[in-house]
Design an enzyme around this catalytic site. Structure first.
Site, PDB file in Angstrom:
ATOM      1  N   GLU A  27     -13.110   1.928   2.414  1.00 59.55           N
ATOM      2  CA  GLU A  27     -12.451   2.101   3.700  1.00 59.55           C
ATOM      3  C   GLU A  27     -12.906   3.423   4.320  1.00 59.55           C
ATOM      4  O   GLU A  27     -12.855   4.475   3.672  1.00 59.55           O
ATOM      5  CB  GLU A  27     -10.933   2.104   3.515  1.00 59.55           C
ATOM      6  CG  GLU A  27     -10.139   2.138   4.804  1.00 59.55           C
ATOM      7  CD  GLU A  27      -8.648   2.097   4.559  1.00 59.55           C
ATOM      8  OE1 GLU A  27      -7.976   1.204   5.105  1.00 59.55           O
ATOM      9  OE2 GLU A  27      -8.143   2.956   3.794  1.00 59.55           O
ATOM     10  N   ARG A  49     -12.278  10.713   5.304  1.00 61.68           N
ATOM     11  CA  ARG A  49     -12.451   9.366   5.872  1.00 61.68           C
ATOM     12  C   ARG A  49     -13.914   9.011   6.129  1.00 61.68           C
ATOM     13  O   ARG A  49     -14.204   7.974   6.727  1.00 61.68           O
ATOM     14  CB  ARG A  49     -11.677   9.203   7.193  1.00 61.68           C
ATOM     15  CG  ARG A  49     -10.161   9.254   7.069  1.00 61.68           C
ATOM     16  CD  ARG A  49      -9.623   8.015   6.412  1.00 61.68           C
ATOM     17  NE  ARG A  49      -8.201   7.825   6.687  1.00 61.68           N
ATOM     18  CZ  ARG A  49      -7.466   6.873   6.121  1.00 61.68           C
ATOM     19  NH1 ARG A  49      -8.017   6.050   5.251  1.00 61.68           N
ATOM     20  NH2 ARG A  49      -6.198   6.744   6.405  1.00 61.68           N
ATOM     21  N   GLU A  60       0.829  -1.204   0.000  1.00 63.82           N
ATOM     22  CA  GLU A  60       0.000   0.000   0.000  1.00 63.82           C
ATOM     23  C   GLU A  60       0.865   1.256   0.000  1.00 63.82           C
ATOM     24  O   GLU A  60       1.718   1.455   0.859  1.00 63.82           O
ATOM     25  CB  GLU A  60      -0.938   0.026   1.205  1.00 63.82           C
ATOM     26  CG  GLU A  60      -1.908   1.202   1.147  1.00 63.82           C
ATOM     27  CD  GLU A  60      -2.988   1.149   2.202  1.00 63.82           C
ATOM     28  OE1 GLU A  60      -3.985   1.880   2.052  1.00 63.82           O
ATOM     29  OE2 GLU A  60      -2.832   0.390   3.177  1.00 63.82           O
ATOM     30  N   ASP A  93      -4.754   3.746  -2.929  1.00 63.22           N
ATOM     31  CA  ASP A  93      -5.816   4.187  -2.029  1.00 63.22           C
ATOM     32  C   ASP A  93      -6.134   5.641  -2.357  1.00 63.22           C
ATOM     33  O   ASP A  93      -5.248   6.499  -2.350  1.00 63.22           O
ATOM     34  CB  ASP A  93      -5.312   4.046  -0.587  1.00 63.22           C
ATOM     35  CG  ASP A  93      -6.322   4.417   0.476  1.00 63.22           C
ATOM     36  OD1 ASP A  93      -6.938   5.491   0.362  1.00 63.22           O
ATOM     37  OD2 ASP A  93      -6.489   3.651   1.441  1.00 63.22           O
ATOM     38  N   THR A  94      -7.409   5.937  -2.638  1.00 61.09           N
ATOM     39  CA  THR A  94      -7.775   7.288  -3.052  1.00 61.09           C
ATOM     40  C   THR A  94      -7.513   8.321  -1.963  1.00 61.09           C
ATOM     41  O   THR A  94      -7.159   9.464  -2.258  1.00 61.09           O
ATOM     42  CB  THR A  94      -9.252   7.358  -3.467  1.00 61.09           C
ATOM     43  OG1 THR A  94     -10.088   6.938  -2.378  1.00 61.09           O
ATOM     44  CG2 THR A  94      -9.518   6.468  -4.683  1.00 61.09           C
ATOM     45  N   PHE A  95      -7.670   7.949  -0.690  1.00 58.90           N
ATOM     46  CA  PHE A  95      -7.399   8.877   0.404  1.00 58.90           C
ATOM     47  C   PHE A  95      -5.945   9.330   0.375  1.00 58.90           C
ATOM     48  O   PHE A  95      -5.640  10.530   0.460  1.00 58.90           O
ATOM     49  CB  PHE A  95      -7.721   8.216   1.748  1.00 58.90           C
ATOM     50  CG  PHE A  95      -7.234   8.998   2.937  1.00 58.90           C
ATOM     51  CD1 PHE A  95      -7.961  10.068   3.438  1.00 58.90           C
ATOM     52  CD2 PHE A  95      -6.035   8.671   3.557  1.00 58.90           C
ATOM     53  CE1 PHE A  95      -7.504  10.797   4.530  1.00 58.90           C
ATOM     54  CE2 PHE A  95      -5.571   9.386   4.652  1.00 58.90           C
ATOM     55  CZ  PHE A  95      -6.303  10.453   5.137  1.00 58.90           C
TER      56      PHE A  95
END
Length: 294
Positions: free
Chosen positions: A241, A212, A147, A180-182
């Site tokens: 998530e 989030r 990740e 992960d888009t965040f």
């Protein structure tokens, strides 16, 4: 997309066997076909029972984790690196034993805010550790996905380009990236371009909002994200998530700076996320079809 998943921390902090099994049931009830757990320690949980439960619900299990500082494979200390490799090997076996197919997360360093720059020796230690872990994972039938996260959670892999260089250095075709888009929203100049750059080296994908919380309530341009995923013909798992201090465990709250309740009622959140992702995928497909017309 192969399966749409949801992180178990939407449902529970994950402290007990019953909590994990309930999370499986809630995920299935909301239409998800995959659940993502944090590292399942064999001494704490009955993995066979959990595997049977997941199979009965047709819910696949993925596991993600971050290494502690005491087991940081990007350390220059040989004993610390060995501890990290042992932990990774145990995690691979736990994923295998629970019937899972994916081990992802911050596997290449500690999950922490570093106060120093990464060193070349530490990076080489991490590359070698991941290469050896990849051999164990491949033999176990487990996908190893690294990740790429923001600067406050690692000092090693913050962009897709860094991730691509790292997995190339391992020399293993069995290691892929977990985007992960965040995190991309923080680190990438153009998240959609980063997705296209990584292409078929993406093995797992997280959908999370910039705050989030509820998808669509932040600043991430999900239309461009889903257009990019369609352009690379992404056909692997996507997992929603979202973290709130109302549910998530204390350790992750500290590591990810979850200081407030981004939501308090998880069922509406989960149902909304599935509907949102389904809609964005459909809209991306319609845009491609429209643009392809003469």
């Amino acid at each position: 997309m192969r399966r749409l998943g949801i992180h178990s921390f939407v449902w529970t902090g994950g402290g007990t066997q019953d909590a994990l099994e309930t999370a499986l049931e809630q995920s299935a009830d909301c239409g998800y076909r995959l659940i993502e757990f944090a590292y399942l320690r064999p001494e704490r949980f009955d993995l066979d029972r959990l595997a049977r439960k997941a199979q009965s619900l047709d819910v696949e299990i993925a596991v993600t984790m971050g290494l502690p500082v005491s087991a940081d494979v990007s350390s220059e200390d040989a004993a610390t690196v060995r501890a990290g490799e042992a932990l990774l090997a145990d995690a691979v076996k736990a994923v295998r034993d629970v019937g899972g197919k994916t081990l992802g997360g911050i596997l290449y360093s500690a999950h922490t805010k570093y106060s120093t720059m990464p060193t070349e020796r530490g990076r080489q230690n991490s590359v070698a550790a991941i290469a050896r872990t990849a051999e164990i994972a491949e033999a176990a039938g487990v996908d190893l996905v690294l990740e790429v996260v923001n600067r406050f959670e690692t000092n090693l892999l913050n962009t897709a380009a860094q991730g691509l260089a790292f997995i190339e250095a391992t020399g293993s075709a069995a290691v892929t990236l977990h985007l992960d888009t965040f995190h991309m929203n923080i680190e990438e100049a153009n998240p959609a371009a980063a997705i296209r750059l990584a292409g078929d080296r993406i093995g797992y994908f997280h959908i999370g909002e910039s705050n989030r919380g509820y998808l669509g309530d932040g600043v991430i341009d999900f239309d461009r994200i889903f257009d990019a995923l369609l352009d690379i013909d992404y056909a692997r798992n996507i997992t929603f998530e979202s973290f709130s201090s109302a549910v998530v465990d204390e350790a992750l709250s500290l590591a990810c700076a979850i200081w407030r309740d981004t939501w308090t009622d998880n069922v509406p959140l989960a149902r909304h996320a599935k509907a949102f992702i389904d809609l964005k995928r459909e809209e991306a497909a319609r845009r491609r079809e429209t643009n392809a017309r003469p």
